[in-house]
Each structure stands twice: as C-alpha cells, then as structure tokens.
Design a protein around this motif. Sequence first.
Motif, short mmCIF file in Angstrom:
data_model
loop_
_atom_site.label_atom_id
_atom_site.label_comp_id
_atom_site.label_asym_id
_atom_site.label_seq_id
_atom_site.Cartn_x
_atom_site.Cartn_y
_atom_site.Cartn_z
N ALA A 112 7.60 -1.16 -10.50
CA ALA A 112 6.61 -0.34 -9.77
C ALA A 112 5.08 -1.36 -10.36
O ALA A 112 3.92 -0.43 -10.61
N SER A 113 5.32 -2.55 -10.61
CA SER A 113 4.35 -3.45 -10.90
C SER A 113 3.65 -3.54 -9.22
O SER A 113 4.27 -3.35 -8.54
N PRO A 114 1.92 -3.30 -9.22
CA PRO A 114 1.81 -3.51 -7.76
C PRO A 114 1.74 -4.85 -7.49
O PRO A 114 1.19 -6.09 -8.45
N ALA A 173 0.71 -0.97 -0.17
CA ALA A 173 -0.46 -0.49 -0.13
C ALA A 173 0.59 1.37 -0.23
O ALA A 173 0.57 2.12 -1.24
N ALA A 174 2.40 1.66 0.64
CA ALA A 174 2.65 1.84 0.69
C ALA A 174 3.81 2.37 -0.59
O ALA A 174 3.63 3.69 -1.14
N ALA A 175 4.25 1.76 -0.93
CA ALA A 175 4.72 1.44 -2.00
C ALA A 175 3.71 2.07 -3.80
O ALA A 175 4.69 2.91 -4.19
N GLY A 176 2.39 1.85 -3.28
CA GLY A 176 1.84 2.88 -4.57
C GLY A 176 1.11 3.67 -4.22
O GLY A 176 0.19 3.86 -5.29
N ASP A 177 1.68 4.36 -2.66
CA ASP A 177 1.35 6.11 -2.59
C ASP A 177 2.03 6.66 -3.02
O ASP A 177 3.20 6.56 -2.58
N GLU A 178 1.87 7.90 -3.66
CA GLU A 178 3.27 8.49 -3.65
C GLU A 178 3.61 9.08 -3.26
O GLU A 178 4.50 10.63 -2.33
N ARG A 179 2.56 9.24 -1.96
CA ARG A 179 2.85 9.43 -0.64
C ARG A 179 3.36 8.72 0.62
O ARG A 179 4.37 8.81 1.69
#
Length: 577
Positions: free
Chosen positions: A481-483, A94-100
Amino acid sequence: MAELRSVLEARLRPAFDAIAPGADPVLRPSDHADFQANGALALAKKLGRAPRDVAAEVVAAADLGGVCSAVEISGPGFVNLTLADGLLARLVAAAAGDERLGVAVASEPRRAVVDYSAPNVAKEMHVGHLRGTIIGDALCRVLGFLGHEVVRENHVGDWGTPFGMLIEHLVDVGESEAVGELSVGDLDGFYRDARAAFDASEELRERSRRRVVALQSGDAETLRLWHVLVAESVRYFDDVYTKLGVLLGPDDVVGESSYNAMLPAVVADLDALGLLVESDGARCVFPPGFVNRDGEALPLIVQKSDGGFGYAATDLAAIRDRVERIGAARMLYVVGAPQAQHFAMCFAVARLAGWLPDRVEAVHVGFGNVLGADHKMLRSRAGQSVKLVALLDEAVERAAAAIAESGRRVDASEHASVARAVGIGAVKYADLSTERTRDYVFDWDRMLAFDGRTAPYLQYAHARIRSVLRRPEAVAAGAGASPTVPAIGEPAERALALFLLGFEEAVAAVADELAPSKLATYLYDLASCFTTFYETCPIATAPAGHVRESRLLLARCTADVLALGLDLLGIEAPDRM
Ligand code: ARG
C-alpha cells in the motif's frame, strides 16, 4: 494499455504528420515487442514509396525518448516498439494508487437503457432468462463504472390472452390457495394446472375469453386479480435475483402492460405515416429488406385481426418511451438469439417512423443457448425445463462440497458465504467467459474446478494474494500500500506490470463490444501472469527494501484488479478461502 497507447500515439503522430498530415500510425499490440506501428505500410503505398524507407523516416523523426527503450524496423516496414521500464513503472504506480485502478471515466457519458432478464408472469424463469440476467447485469455494472447513466428495465411479460385463463384458474382454486402455490415459486405447476383445466372444459374456455375482455376494458375486480398474479410472480423473481446477486430489483420492473395506454397511438401514428398495410385482417408494417425463405416480404404485425396488440406493438411503444421520455442515447436488448429478427424489424420500423433517430443506438445483445451434457437444450432429468432456483441452490451446495473436498481451511463462520460466492460465481463465470453469441454446455464439474478458466480459480488466486499480503513480513513492508514507483528488473515483473495496465482496455471492450467475455478472459490471463511472477519473483525471500516493496505493490495491485474485475462481472471475491 489505453494510456500506454495514447502516450505512444502522441509521440508518433508528429512524425507521421510530417510525411503526410493526418496519417494514422496504426498501433497494435505485438508479439515481438510491446506494440507495433504498422502505419508506414499504408502510407508508403499511398505515396508510392518503399515502406521500409517510410518507416525509417518515422523512426528518425519521432521523439520516443523516455517512452521506448528499443525501436526496431522489421519485416516489410513494421515499427516494433518496446516500452521503457521506467514508463511502465510510473504508470503502474499511478494505477495502483488510484481507486479506479487506472480506468478513466468515459469522456462522453451516454444514457443507456438496458432491457434484460424479462421473465414471464406465472411462468418459471428458464435458463435463457438466467443468461440474459447474468449478461445484462455485467453490462450494467461496467457501463455504470465507466460513468454512463444506466436505466435498467425488466420488460416482464405480464399481459396477453393467457391471463384470461390464469385469472379464471386463480378464481377456481381460490385466491389464498393460489397465492400459496405461487409464493413458494411453483409457477410452472400453477400454469400447467391452469392449462390442463382450460383444455378440459369449454365452460372455462368461455369464461377465460370473457375475462380477457374484462381485463382489457379495465374491469376493477379483474385488474385486482391480475395484480395478485403479477405481484406474486415479481416477488418470486426478486428472490431469484437476490440469490443471484444481481442489481435488478422490483423497481426495475417495467412490464409489457405499462405500455398499454400507448398502443393505440402506435397504430394511429403508423397509419398516419402511411406505413400500415392490412394483411389477412391484421395491421402490419413491411420494413424493406426483410423477406422469408421464398423471398416474400415479412410483416411486423402491429395489431392482430381480433384487434389485440402483440409483442411487436409493445416493443415499438417501448422504443418511443425510451427515446422520448427517458432520453436514451443507447438501448441494449439482452435477449436470446432467436429473437434477433424480431428486434431487427422493430428497430427498422421505429427508424422508418422517425421514433428512433440516427443518434440513438439500438442493439440486440443476443446470446446462445445453455446446453445439457447431451448437447441439447438443458432439461431436468424428468425432461422438464430446469428450475432456476433449484439450479442456483445446487450450485451453492456443490461449491460447499468442492471446497470441503479441496482441503481448503475455510472458517466455519465464513463457510456459507464463501460457498455462496463460489457457487454463484461459478455459474456466472462459466456463462460470461463464453463468447456471448455461442452456446455452451452446462457442466458442474468444469465450472466448479479450482483450476482452469473458472470462478473458483480466480477467486482462489485473489484470496491467495490477500493472504500473502497479510503475512508479517508483508505487513512490515507496507503490504503493497505504500506509494512507490516499483522496480521493474525481472522479465516477470515487467510482464505483470504491462498486464496490469491492460485492465482499462478489457473493461472498455465490455462497454464498446458488449463482450463480457473479454474481461473474463483478461482476468484469467492476469491470474496466470501473476502465477509466473510469483514463482520467479518471490516476495518473502526478496531483499527487504525497494525490491520487496515493489513486488508487494504489484501483488496488491493484481489482487485489486482481480477483485474489481470480478465485481464488474457480478462475481464476489472473498478475502479468505
Ligand atoms: N418476455 C420475453 C421472453 O421471455 C422477453 C422480453 C425481452 N424484451 C423485450 N423488450 N422484448 O421471451
């Protein structure tokens, strides 16, 4: 971690509540597991029971399914909690997929005024101003990132009796001559010459006195000349800010003079409140609790015996302005430690006068000195205070040399920008990684080293991950970058995942404790954690498929956290170096 902590708390609370409503689980990071809950100890004491029994009751009642993979009671009644790998994996994904990168926006944004840098017109910025500028900039960046509204104020010293002398000196050397001198940044030279002429001539001293009166009474020509001095200095300060790469700009200048019109009201209102006391002809406030070494009450001088207003009056007016006009909920003054008493007294008087309500937080964010190799205040070889621009230029030159020496292949086209990022970054990181209130020794070799707690080490760690992600086998596998919910099999993968989830807490510490060093230290520890991971969990030779993708995701997320974390400290992270 903040998220991990709240997930755990939510599961533990009902079990504690069942024993005593509202009892705190007291969650702490642990060396023996990921977290430990110490709440059973206090609770047992309160109930007169055996702590281990209380702990056992909590463990039996708590629903930790899916959250913890191991729960164990240790010592007098600690509950050691090991998080389930699946939970870590989901949260990292979740963190990796979030720009924050998992850092939530503040639930209650507060408007903050940050008073920092504040050099003095027609005087060189010294290393003390450098520290304040770097620390203030990091605080502004972090508060802004967390969604707080930040109002930067550069409380430039642009008023006071020296301006009589400075204006007369300007007239004597000729305006264009003076502007030339100031525009090349020879502020100290100008000031020194003015001082020398002033000391040598009674006629000049007399003219300077008259000039101060003319300035204070708003004489148009005098104001014009004053403005020339201010404008040239502000232009010069701005060059330094640009070199440093800080957010401050000319629009943030709210100099001491901007409060002039409010000063009579400060005095009149304090008088009406019955707070003013005349002492040796000066008008003062004696806030309770401030005494000198002999136990005598200390005055905050609001108006001097000659009728002039001083530094304190301006700061009181600034407090009123920041509370009433700006509506600040928080005021941070990033100024050297020697001014601690000044601010404590200003805040106390403002509270007494009702200008600083309880709901508004006012903090002096003090900092220690920058020392030379001799552990004395940093001075140039000639014994003068070190000129800031020269210092920054030297940092960039030395960084260029250090990069060349390290044998790193940096593209010619990128060499200058990398040297700038490394040189300026090194100066900033050396400062920010030191606990704010402590002194530190300015040491070129140490701050520019490619290993150790330095910006170049972190910048290189970041660039190295980016280069790993650019390799063909990485690109073919999505370059992180892949989810995907990463596989967390190896201890080093697990350790890195847990570390990445600690980013939010490190950022929060900067905002809450005003401690940029917490974030600086976190980033160094993260980079070290990554090194261990990279040594034990190779990417290129990992089986293609989920394992390789998972490692790429962890690597990419680490690079992103390093880049964002450095950016929040005002440090650039080049993609190649
Ligand atoms: N100009 C002052 C100095 O150089 C610092 C001002 C700090 N800010 C303030 N609100 N007093 O020491």
